[in-house]
Design a protein around this motif. Structure first.
Motif, PDB file in Angstrom:
ATOM      1  N   LEU A  38       0.482  -1.141  -0.102  1.00 29.97           N
ATOM      2  CA  LEU A  38       0.140  -0.310   0.004  1.00 29.97           C
ATOM      3  C   LEU A  38       0.604   1.333  -0.160  1.00 29.97           C
ATOM      4  N   ARG A  39       1.669   1.198   0.689  1.00 26.97           N
ATOM      5  CA  ARG A  39       3.012   2.089   0.752  1.00 26.97           C
ATOM      6  C   ARG A  39       3.842   2.385  -0.386  1.00 26.97           C
ATOM      7  N   GLU A  40       3.857   1.325  -1.046  1.00 25.99           N
ATOM      8  CA  GLU A  40       4.527   0.876  -2.489  1.00 25.99           C
ATOM      9  C   GLU A  40       3.263   2.230  -3.602  1.00 25.99           C
ATOM     10  N   ALA A  41       2.101   1.843  -3.774  1.00 23.67           N
ATOM     11  CA  ALA A  41       1.206   1.922  -4.392  1.00 23.67           C
ATOM     12  C   ALA A  41       0.744   3.179  -4.080  1.00 23.67           C
ATOM     13  N   ALA A  42       0.848   3.857  -3.173  1.00 22.37           N
ATOM     14  CA  ALA A  42       0.996   5.634  -2.926  1.00 22.37           C
ATOM     15  C   ALA A  42       2.423   6.519  -2.724  1.00 22.37           C
ATOM     16  N   LYS A  43       3.153   5.682  -3.756  1.00 18.93           N
ATOM     17  CA  LYS A  43       4.647   6.493  -3.733  1.00 18.93           C
ATOM     18  C   LYS A  43       5.104   6.725  -2.860  1.00 18.93           C
ATOM     19  N   LEU A  44       5.005   6.346  -1.368  1.00 16.75           N
ATOM     20  CA  LEU A  44       5.720   7.121  -0.383  1.00 16.75           C
ATOM     21  C   LEU A  44       6.715   6.638  -0.012  1.00 16.75           C
ATOM     22  N   THR A  45       7.889   6.820   0.451  1.00 15.64           N
ATOM     23  CA  THR A  45       9.381   6.415   1.214  1.00 15.64           C
ATOM     24  C   THR A  45       8.990   5.597   2.587  1.00 15.64           C
ATOM     25  N   LEU A  46       9.789   4.863   2.823  1.00 19.87           N
ATOM     26  CA  LEU A  46       9.636   5.053   4.750  1.00 19.87           C
ATOM     27  C   LEU A  46       9.842   5.967   5.363  1.00 19.87           C
ATOM     28  N   ARG A  47      10.845   6.235   5.238  1.00 23.27           N
ATOM     29  CA  ARG A  47      11.255   8.204   5.951  1.00 23.27           C
ATOM     30  C   ARG A  47       9.265   8.938   5.837  1.00 23.27           C
ATOM     31  N   GLU A  48       9.085   8.879   4.876  1.00 20.92           N
ATOM     32  CA  GLU A  48       7.581  10.046   4.849  1.00 20.92           C
ATOM     33  C   GLU A  48       6.342   9.533   5.687  1.00 20.92           C
ATOM     34  N   ALA A  49       6.649   8.141   5.188  1.00 21.58           N
ATOM     35  CA  ALA A  49       5.591   7.175   6.349  1.00 21.58           C
ATOM     36  C   ALA A  49       5.511   7.271   8.102  1.00 21.58           C
ATOM     37  N   GLY A  50       6.491   6.690   8.128  1.00 23.91           N
ATOM     38  CA  GLY A  50       7.703   7.580   9.605  1.00 23.91           C
ATOM     39  C   GLY A  50       7.162   9.034   9.803  1.00 23.91           C
ATOM     40  N   ASP A  51       7.742   9.579   9.249  1.00 24.24           N
ATOM     41  CA  ASP A  51       7.055  11.257   9.859  1.00 24.24           C
ATOM     42  C   ASP A  51       5.583  10.518  10.564  1.00 24.24           C
ATOM     43  N   HIS A  52       4.435  10.236   9.261  1.00 23.97           N
ATOM     44  CA  HIS A  52       3.306  10.469   9.872  1.00 23.97           C
ATOM     45  C   HIS A  52       2.912   9.957  10.507  1.00 23.97           C
ATOM     46  N   VAL A  53       3.509   9.236  11.151  1.00 22.27           N
ATOM     47  CA  VAL A  53       2.688   8.117  12.254  1.00 22.27           C
ATOM     48  C   VAL A  53       3.809   8.529  13.483  1.00 22.27           C
ATOM     49  N   ARG A  71       1.250  -1.809  15.453  1.00 18.78           N
ATOM     50  CA  ARG A  71      -0.110  -2.020  16.469  1.00 18.78           C
ATOM     51  C   ARG A  71      -1.243  -1.167  15.847  1.00 18.78           C
ATOM     52  N   VAL A  72      -2.733  -1.441  16.195  1.00 23.12           N
ATOM     53  CA  VAL A  72      -3.787  -1.117  15.717  1.00 23.12           C
ATOM     54  C   VAL A  72      -3.954   0.799  15.240  1.00 23.12           C
ATOM     55  N   PRO A  73      -3.692   1.457  15.953  1.00 26.85           N
ATOM     56  CA  PRO A  73      -3.588   3.156  15.718  1.00 26.85           C
ATOM     57  C   PRO A  73      -2.695   3.092  14.664  1.00 26.85           C
ATOM     58  N   ASP A  74      -1.470   3.067  14.657  1.00 21.97           N
ATOM     59  CA  ASP A  74      -0.801   2.490  13.588  1.00 21.97           C
ATOM     60  C   ASP A  74      -1.501   2.311  12.807  1.00 21.97           C
ATOM     61  N   VAL A  75      -1.399   0.922  12.541  1.00 26.01           N
ATOM     62  CA  VAL A  75      -2.086   0.122  10.867  1.00 26.01           C
ATOM     63  C   VAL A  75      -3.383   1.933  10.969  1.00 26.01           C
ATOM     64  N   LEU A  76      -4.404   1.538  11.278  1.00 26.44           N
ATOM     65  CA  LEU A  76      -5.374   3.021  11.065  1.00 26.44           C
ATOM     66  C   LEU A  76      -5.059   4.153  10.233  1.00 26.44           C
ATOM     67  N   ALA A  77      -3.908   4.557  11.247  1.00 30.52           N
ATOM     68  CA  ALA A  77      -2.707   6.172  10.571  1.00 30.52           C
ATOM     69  C   ALA A  77      -2.330   5.517   9.133  1.00 30.52           C
ATOM     70  N   LEU A  78      -1.675   4.739   8.814  1.00 31.81           N
ATOM     71  CA  LEU A  78      -1.247   4.712   7.911  1.00 31.81           C
ATOM     72  C   LEU A  78      -2.468   4.412   6.390  1.00 31.81           C
ATOM     73  N   LEU A  79      -2.890   3.225   7.002  1.00 33.99           N
ATOM     74  CA  LEU A  79      -3.701   3.079   5.983  1.00 33.99           C
ATOM     75  C   LEU A  79      -4.696   4.865   5.441  1.00 33.99           C
ATOM     76  N   ASN A  80      -5.269   5.700   6.100  1.00 31.95           N
ATOM     77  CA  ASN A  80      -5.367   6.823   5.876  1.00 31.95           C
ATOM     78  C   ASN A  80      -4.623   7.446   5.617  1.00 31.95           C
ATOM     79  N   LEU A  81      -3.107   7.517   5.345  1.00 29.45           N
ATOM     80  CA  LEU A  81      -1.961   8.007   4.541  1.00 29.45           C
ATOM     81  C   LEU A  81      -1.966   7.432   3.339  1.00 29.45           C
ATOM     82  N   TYR A  82      -2.209   6.001   3.115  1.00 30.23           N
ATOM     83  CA  TYR A  82      -2.145   6.195   1.676  1.00 30.23           C
ATOM     84  C   TYR A  82      -3.830   6.173   1.069  1.00 30.23           C
ATOM     85  N   GLY A  83      -4.183   6.470   1.427  1.00 31.18           N
ATOM     86  CA  GLY A  83      -5.805   7.184   0.821  1.00 31.18           C
ATOM     87  C   GLY A  83      -6.733   5.253   0.739  1.00 31.18           C
TER      88      GLY A  83
END
Length: 301
Positions: A38-53, A71-83
């Motif tokens: 999902l992160r790769e499909a959103a064209k985001l780097t590990l650093r960018e995703a990490g900064d978000h959470v 953990r669940v809150p981090d997964v939900l936050a990443l799903l929001n970030l990845y659209g």
């Protein structure tokens, strides 16, 4: 997609006795792979995703490798970030992330065996369908307690009686997936040799065969026998299973080797599905199979 972990564990599927091994669980690997894709499909780097959470890059990398489950809150936050808006995908990944951290009945056995045995029970609990082909031993979900005990003892003749009893109990609890409110649909193809191999003595085997006839009458279970007359067949390398999973997961195929057990998914499942279809065509109908099983049981009286 690639295989999940390739050869990811050593386990005797029938005897289930191995030394505990540490490492990422199938559930954690699966969640991590989904998050990475999902992160790769959103064209985001590990650093960018990490900064978000508010996590560093190394933490995200561990999550995606399944080394440390998110953990669940981090997964939900990443799903929001990845659209990710699809409710089935969101619900599935949230449920998976909760499963990783919540204790299931199988976790009571985790300290005594490979974590992959536990993963197998978890897969059964989440699968909507299961297709299997067996050539040596009747599959665990269809075994009687006496037959299961004989199989476990044969795999480990020196096992303590309490140990054997505990793992027979484990197998019996696993079978509840076939009788729950929304039961798994199980289609089993059994090589005819299974009917002739007397496990635990004639009385135990006769009861086991009668049990198969009883199970095959249930609407969610189809048992077919691949007769000797079918000759060479589509799976000369032996048994396998195909777990049909709910959205958002792809189907999972499972097979054993002398070096360990393998779970594969997506494109590679197609090879197993094709083999199963060929076996299905060569096998007897459920009605013919029930008659053959019953006749074999009668000869063991």
């Amino acid at each position: 997609m690639a295989a999940i972990g390739q050869i990811i564990h050593f386990e005797d599927q029938q005897g289930e006795r191995v030394a505990p091994r540490k490492g990422p669980t199938l559930r954690a690997q699966w969640l991590g792979k989904q998050l990475r894709e999902l992160r790769e499909a959103a064209k985001l780097t590990l650093r960018e995703a990490g900064d978000h959470v508010q996590r560093d890059q190394a933490a995200l990398s561990r999550w995606e490798q399944g080394l440390t489950p998110a953990r669940v809150p981090d997964v939900l936050a990443l799903l929001n970030l990845y659209g990710v808006d699809d409710p089935d995908v969101r619900d599935g990944l949230e449920r998976l992330s909760r499963d990783i951290w919540q204790k299931g009945w199988w976790d009571d056995y985790a300290g005594e065996t490979s974590g992959k045995v536990i993963d197998h029970a978890w897969l059964e609990s989440r699968a909507e369908t299961l297709r299997s082909f067996d050539v040596l031993v009747i599959p665990g979900l269809l075994q009687t307690a006496e037959y299961a005990e004989a199989v476990i003892r044969a795999a480990d003749p020196e096992a303590d009686p309490a140990y054997v009893a505990r793992w027979v109990r484990f197998r019996m609890i696993r079978q509840q997936v076939l009788t729950r409110e929304e039961p798994m649909r199980f289609a089993a193809i059994l090589d005819e040799a299974l009917l002739c191999r007397v496990v635990g003595g004639a009385p135990v085997m006769r009861t086991q065969l009668q049990h198969l006839v009883h199970l095959g009458a249930r609407p969610n279970i189809a048992i077919r026998v691949l007769p000797f007359s079918a000759g060479a067949h589509a799976s000369p390398r032996g048994p396998f299973m195909i777990f049909g999973m709910a959205v958002p997961y792809s189907d999972i195929a499972f097979t054993e080797t002398r070096a360990g057990c393998i779970y594969v998914e997506s494109d590679r499942v197609g090879n197993f599905a094709q083999a199963y279809d060929y076996l299905h065509k060569a096998a007897l109908t459920p009605e013919e199979s029930a008659a053959l099983i019953a006749a074999t049981a009668d000869r063991m009286a």
